[in-house]
Scaffold this motif. Structure first.
Motif, short mmCIF file in Angstrom:
data_model
loop_
_atom_site.label_atom_id
_atom_site.label_comp_id
_atom_site.label_asym_id
_atom_site.label_seq_id
_atom_site.Cartn_x
_atom_site.Cartn_y
_atom_site.Cartn_z
N ARG A 149 -24.79 -2.84 -26.27
CA ARG A 149 -26.02 -3.58 -25.98
C ARG A 149 -27.26 -2.83 -26.44
O ARG A 149 -28.33 -3.41 -26.62
CB ARG A 149 -26.12 -3.84 -24.48
N ALA A 196 -30.46 -8.79 -34.92
CA ALA A 196 -29.76 -9.45 -33.83
C ALA A 196 -29.30 -8.41 -32.83
O ALA A 196 -29.10 -7.24 -33.17
CB ALA A 196 -28.58 -10.25 -34.34
N SER A 197 -29.14 -8.84 -31.59
CA SER A 197 -28.63 -7.97 -30.54
C SER A 197 -27.46 -8.65 -29.85
O SER A 197 -27.30 -9.87 -29.93
CB SER A 197 -29.73 -7.64 -29.51
N LEU A 198 -26.66 -7.86 -29.18
CA LEU A 198 -25.48 -8.39 -28.50
C LEU A 198 -25.85 -9.34 -27.38
O LEU A 198 -25.17 -10.32 -27.12
CB LEU A 198 -24.63 -7.23 -27.96
N SER A 199 -26.95 -9.04 -26.70
CA SER A 199 -27.31 -9.83 -25.52
C SER A 199 -28.18 -11.05 -25.82
O SER A 199 -28.18 -12.01 -25.06
CB SER A 199 -28.05 -8.94 -24.51
N HIS A 200 -28.91 -11.04 -26.96
CA HIS A 200 -29.84 -12.14 -27.23
C HIS A 200 -29.58 -12.85 -28.56
O HIS A 200 -30.34 -13.74 -28.92
CB HIS A 200 -31.28 -11.62 -27.22
N GLY A 201 -28.56 -12.47 -29.29
CA GLY A 201 -28.28 -13.13 -30.56
C GLY A 201 -29.31 -12.77 -31.61
O GLY A 201 -29.83 -11.66 -31.66
N THR A 286 -24.82 -18.57 -33.50
CA THR A 286 -24.80 -18.51 -32.05
C THR A 286 -24.67 -17.07 -31.56
O THR A 286 -24.31 -16.16 -32.32
CB THR A 286 -23.63 -19.34 -31.50
N THR A 287 -24.95 -16.88 -30.28
CA THR A 287 -24.81 -15.55 -29.68
C THR A 287 -23.35 -15.09 -29.73
O THR A 287 -23.07 -13.90 -29.91
CB THR A 287 -25.30 -15.58 -28.24
N VAL A 290 -22.64 -13.62 -33.15
CA VAL A 290 -23.20 -12.28 -33.25
C VAL A 290 -22.33 -11.29 -32.49
O VAL A 290 -22.06 -10.18 -32.97
CB VAL A 290 -24.64 -12.26 -32.71
N ALA A 291 -21.86 -11.69 -31.31
CA ALA A 291 -20.98 -10.82 -30.54
C ALA A 291 -19.69 -10.53 -31.29
O ALA A 291 -19.14 -9.43 -31.21
CB ALA A 291 -20.67 -11.46 -29.19
#
Length: 311
Positions: A149, A196-201, A286-287, A290-291
């Protein structure tokens, strides 16, 4: 490649007193090429570097001993320099040194020598990976201490006309497949940068129209905008308590081009509207997707750690 007759015609125009700039426009060549041909003529009386093969480009490149030694030595010691983007950079840098005209080669010439000696792109990539294996393992161990994160994934991708078309036909169930194709040469080339980030896409994206390569100004603007969106590392605080998204890493947004191809397949008018196309494609990420990219990165680091422990 200019023929010997064309080069001789150029020298004839110069002898008649035509200005250099006018001759370059008439022949449609660069002044650099003019200097090289004039130098060849002064050295050996012909407009060719080597009068024996009469400047047959393929033969000169393959059988040039010094060029072959230079390319093969570079593959052995610095394989990354022979990857496509790096070769273009080397050629661009050589243009800044007029005194090295006799050592000038194009990217196509380098690739021809590489192929002749069975140095494919996959082989060069493997050599580069093997040469940097220790550094990769050390980085994997270091990055393993940072929670996912906290990582801010940054990526840049070029999209050209050919990359927008679906390579294979597809259709919905019970619907006949219709393949669509068009001439992609006039389609503008775009460069899309995302974070992009894991928590917010996807946090932010930027698309620009570029030529053969991304410009330095676009990259500088992207980095400045990225800096304002990153959190700061808190000295002395445990990793579990650190804020999200403050360590930038190189990201792979494989889903982006898939969405680009889907949009163009459904509506070919997108090809003439690159900004609308990339904005719509980014909005479809989508998030969860990205995850999934973060999981791929994590799995790759795990394999490197395992390989390092085994070694």
């Amino acid at each position: 490649m200019f023929s010997e007759k064309t080069r001789q015609h150029l020298l004839g125009l110069l002898d008649e007193g035509y200005p250099t700039a006018d001759v370059a426009d008439i022949i449609c060549c660069s002044r650099r090429s003019m200097r090289r041909w004039m130098g060849f003529f002064e050295e050996n009386g012909t407009v060719c570097q080597d009068p024996r093969p009469r400047n047959l480009h393929a033969d000169v490149a393959i059988h040039n001993f010094h060029l072959t030694c230079a390319v093969l030595t570079l593959v052995e010691k610095e394989p990354a320099a022979c990857l496509s983007d790096h070769v273009d950079l080397l050629v661009a840098l050589s243009l800044e040194f007029p005194a090295s005209d006799n050592h000038y080669v194009s990217a196509a010439t380098v690739y021809r020598v590489l192929r002749y000696h069975q140095n494919t792109r996959k082989k060069i990539e493997r050599l580069y990976a093997e040469s940097s294996f220790i550094a990769q393992c050390a980085f994997a161990v270091m990055i393993d201490e940072i929670p996912l994160r906290c990582l801010l994934s940054c990526g840049e991708t070029h999209t050209v006309g050919g990359a927008m078309l679906c390579r294979y036909g597809r259709s919905r169930r019970n619907v006949p497949c219709v393949l669509r194709d068009r001439d992609t040469r006039p389609v503008k080339r775009t460069s899309t940068m995302m974070e992009a980030s894991l928590s917010h896409g996807v946090l932010w994206s930027q698309t620009v129209i570029v030529g053969n390569a991304q410009t330095a100004d676009d990259l500088r603007l992207f980095l400045q905008c990225l800096r304002t969106r990153m959190n700061a590392y808190v000295t002395g605080l445990a990793w579990e308590l650190q804020p999200d998204a403050f360590v930038p890493i190189k990201g792979v947004f494989a889903e982006l081009k898939k969405h680009v191809q889907s949009l163009v397949y459904e509506d070919s008018r997108y090809m003439t509207k690159p900004f609308h196309l990339m904005a719509a494609a980014v909005g479809m990420i989508t998030t969860a997707q990205v995850a999934g990219q973060y999981s791929l990165v994590s799995n790759k680091f795990s394999r490197l750690r395992t390989a390092a422990a085994a070694a």
